[in-house]
Design an enzyme around this catalytic site. Sequence first.
Site, PDB file in Angstrom:
ATOM      1  N   ASP A  23     -21.347  11.343  78.036  1.00 57.40           N
ATOM      2  CA  ASP A  23     -21.975  12.037  76.900  1.00 57.40           C
ATOM      3  C   ASP A  23     -21.611  13.521  76.913  1.00 57.40           C
ATOM      4  OD1 ASP A  23     -23.273   9.610  76.610  1.00 57.40           O
ATOM      5  OD2 ASP A  23     -25.203  10.328  77.368  1.00 57.40           O
ATOM      6  N   LYS A  91     -27.972   0.388  71.701  1.00 54.85           N
ATOM      7  CA  LYS A  91     -29.411   0.150  71.490  1.00 54.85           C
ATOM      8  C   LYS A  91     -29.607  -0.709  70.240  1.00 54.85           C
ATOM      9  CE  LYS A  91     -31.100   4.019  74.168  1.00 54.85           C
ATOM     10  NZ  LYS A  91     -29.914   4.867  74.409  1.00 54.85           N
ATOM     11  N   VAL A  92     -28.941  -1.843  70.228  1.00 57.55           N
ATOM     12  CA  VAL A  92     -28.929  -2.760  69.082  1.00 57.55           C
ATOM     13  C   VAL A  92     -30.367  -3.096  68.689  1.00 57.55           C
ATOM     14  CG1 VAL A  92     -28.179  -5.029  68.308  1.00 57.55           C
ATOM     15  CG2 VAL A  92     -26.726  -3.694  69.848  1.00 57.55           C
ATOM     16  N   ASP A  94     -31.554  -4.541  65.156  1.00 57.48           N
ATOM     17  CA  ASP A  94     -31.550  -4.917  63.736  1.00 57.48           C
ATOM     18  C   ASP A  94     -31.746  -6.430  63.600  1.00 57.48           C
ATOM     19  OD1 ASP A  94     -30.972  -4.746  60.887  1.00 57.48           O
ATOM     20  OD2 ASP A  94     -29.911  -2.887  61.348  1.00 57.48           O
ATOM     21  N   PRO A 212     -31.719   5.345  83.968  1.00 53.23           N
ATOM     22  CA  PRO A 212     -31.254   6.648  83.479  1.00 53.23           C
ATOM     23  C   PRO A 212     -32.354   7.698  83.677  1.00 53.23           C
ATOM     24  CG  PRO A 212     -32.067   5.348  81.634  1.00 53.23           C
ATOM     25  CD  PRO A 212     -32.401   4.572  82.882  1.00 53.23           C
ATOM     26  N   GLY A 219     -35.646  12.970  86.897  1.00 52.27           N
ATOM     27  CA  GLY A 219     -35.821  11.813  87.794  1.00 52.27           C
ATOM     28  C   GLY A 219     -35.031  11.971  89.089  1.00 52.27           C
ATOM     29  N   ARG A 236     -25.325  14.094  82.085  1.00 55.37           N
ATOM     30  CA  ARG A 236     -25.142  15.547  82.109  1.00 55.37           C
ATOM     31  C   ARG A 236     -24.993  16.133  83.499  1.00 55.37           C
ATOM     32  NH1 ARG A 236     -30.124  16.577  78.292  1.00 55.37           N
ATOM     33  NH2 ARG A 236     -30.652  14.581  79.293  1.00 55.37           N
TER      34      ARG A 236
HETATM   35  P1  BMP Z   1     -28.400  12.132  81.098  1.00 53.59           P
HETATM   36  O1  BMP Z   1     -28.104  11.719  82.559  1.00 53.59           O
HETATM   37  O2  BMP Z   1     -27.458  13.176  80.631  1.00 53.59           O
HETATM   38  O3  BMP Z   1     -29.834  12.461  80.852  1.00 53.59           O
HETATM   39  O4  BMP Z   1     -28.014  10.859  80.180  1.00 53.59           O
HETATM   40  C1  BMP Z   1     -28.748   9.675  80.179  1.00 53.59           C
HETATM   41  C2  BMP Z   1     -28.109   8.670  79.263  1.00 53.59           C
HETATM   42  O5  BMP Z   1     -28.896   7.473  79.260  1.00 53.59           O
HETATM   43  C3  BMP Z   1     -28.022   9.092  77.791  1.00 53.59           C
HETATM   44  O6  BMP Z   1     -26.865   8.457  77.230  1.00 53.59           O
HETATM   45  C4  BMP Z   1     -29.269   8.503  77.160  1.00 53.59           C
HETATM   46  O7  BMP Z   1     -29.089   8.241  75.788  1.00 53.59           O
HETATM   47  C5  BMP Z   1     -29.420   7.203  77.951  1.00 53.59           C
HETATM   48  N1  BMP Z   1     -30.810   6.695  78.110  1.00 53.59           N
HETATM   49  C6  BMP Z   1     -31.803   7.489  78.652  1.00 53.59           C
HETATM   50  O8  BMP Z   1     -31.593   8.646  79.004  1.00 53.59           O
HETATM   51  N2  BMP Z   1     -33.064   6.958  78.783  1.00 53.59           N
HETATM   52  C7  BMP Z   1     -33.382   5.687  78.424  1.00 53.59           C
HETATM   53  O9  BMP Z   1     -34.514   5.280  78.586  1.00 53.59           O
HETATM   54  C8  BMP Z   1     -32.366   4.881  77.894  1.00 53.59           C
HETATM   55  C9  BMP Z   1     -31.081   5.390  77.763  1.00 53.59           C
HETATM   56  O10 BMP Z   1     -30.119   4.625  77.279  1.00 53.59           O
END
Ligand code: BMP
Length: 258
Positions: A23, A91-92, A94, A212, A219, A236
């Site tokens: 991302d 994140k389907v 529909d 994530p 986290g 990130r």
């Molecule tokens: P980051 O490590 O930069 O925070 O990115 C986390 C990624 O996981 C992003 O693509 C976000 O859309 C996705 N995501 C999330 O952060 N939390 C969720 O609960 C579900 C996700 O898909």
Amino acid sequence: MQFKFKIQEVAKANNSRIVLALDFPFQNPNNNNSSHELFSKADAIIEQVSSYICAVKFNNHLVLPLGLFNGVKVLVEHVHAKGLLAIMDAKVNDIGNTNQIIADYYYAAGFDAIIANPFIGWEDGLKPLFEVSRKQGKGVILLTYMSHKGAAEGYGQTVTDPVTGVSMSQYMMFAQKDVTYAADGAVVGATVPEKIKEIYQILGEKVPIYSPGVGSQGGSAQDAVKAGATYLIVGREIISAENPAAVARKLWDSTKLI
Ligand code: BMP
């Protein structure tokens, strides 16, 4: 082979549980060269961190500016050339027919698995998505408790099963369904390790947890793994680092599978 076993093999080979979220921040596509720059950055990161990860997760961050078949498909080929897997975070969400067509496009671009939202339900929602995915040997990963604060409003609410009449939290109901549907994974935020622990009680080793929210969202990778997460989705923290390879290596080293 089912996706959950494919990723297990790659994870073992690289001794890594890290799924890179590829991302990038917004770059105005009206500026000359913007999509070329974005593509090159994405391509370079795949090259730099490939030995510390097991998969790459794509999101709208790249599909919107680069397009699926000219830009993202080429990156997916690079991911595969490195022996890694590619997950589309669509994140389907529909009706079944639309979900199938969305999945067909992503699979035609080479993706190995797709992320979907279980709030749509099974009949004419998730079922056609699972069918099209299974037929093509692709995986479906289901959101189960998201990492952001507002997740409590939906995933955290108490709900009553219309069939059994039993009341429980939405995420525990989703966790049971993850097992029933034989999902390839369940997404549970690293920001809520206590929820990972609870959900792991239901999923056990049957459905791996993808977590994530490590670093940028507050986290802890170690806490998520201790609570039961198999995979860590990290964006990130790695992408925005001055030296992405060094950060990925450090995270890999501290969260190795064995
Ligand atoms: P980051 O490590 O930069 O925070 O990115 C986390 C990624 O996981 C992003 O693509 C976000 O859309 C996705 N995501 C999330 O952060 N939390 C969720 O609960 C579900 C996700 O898909």
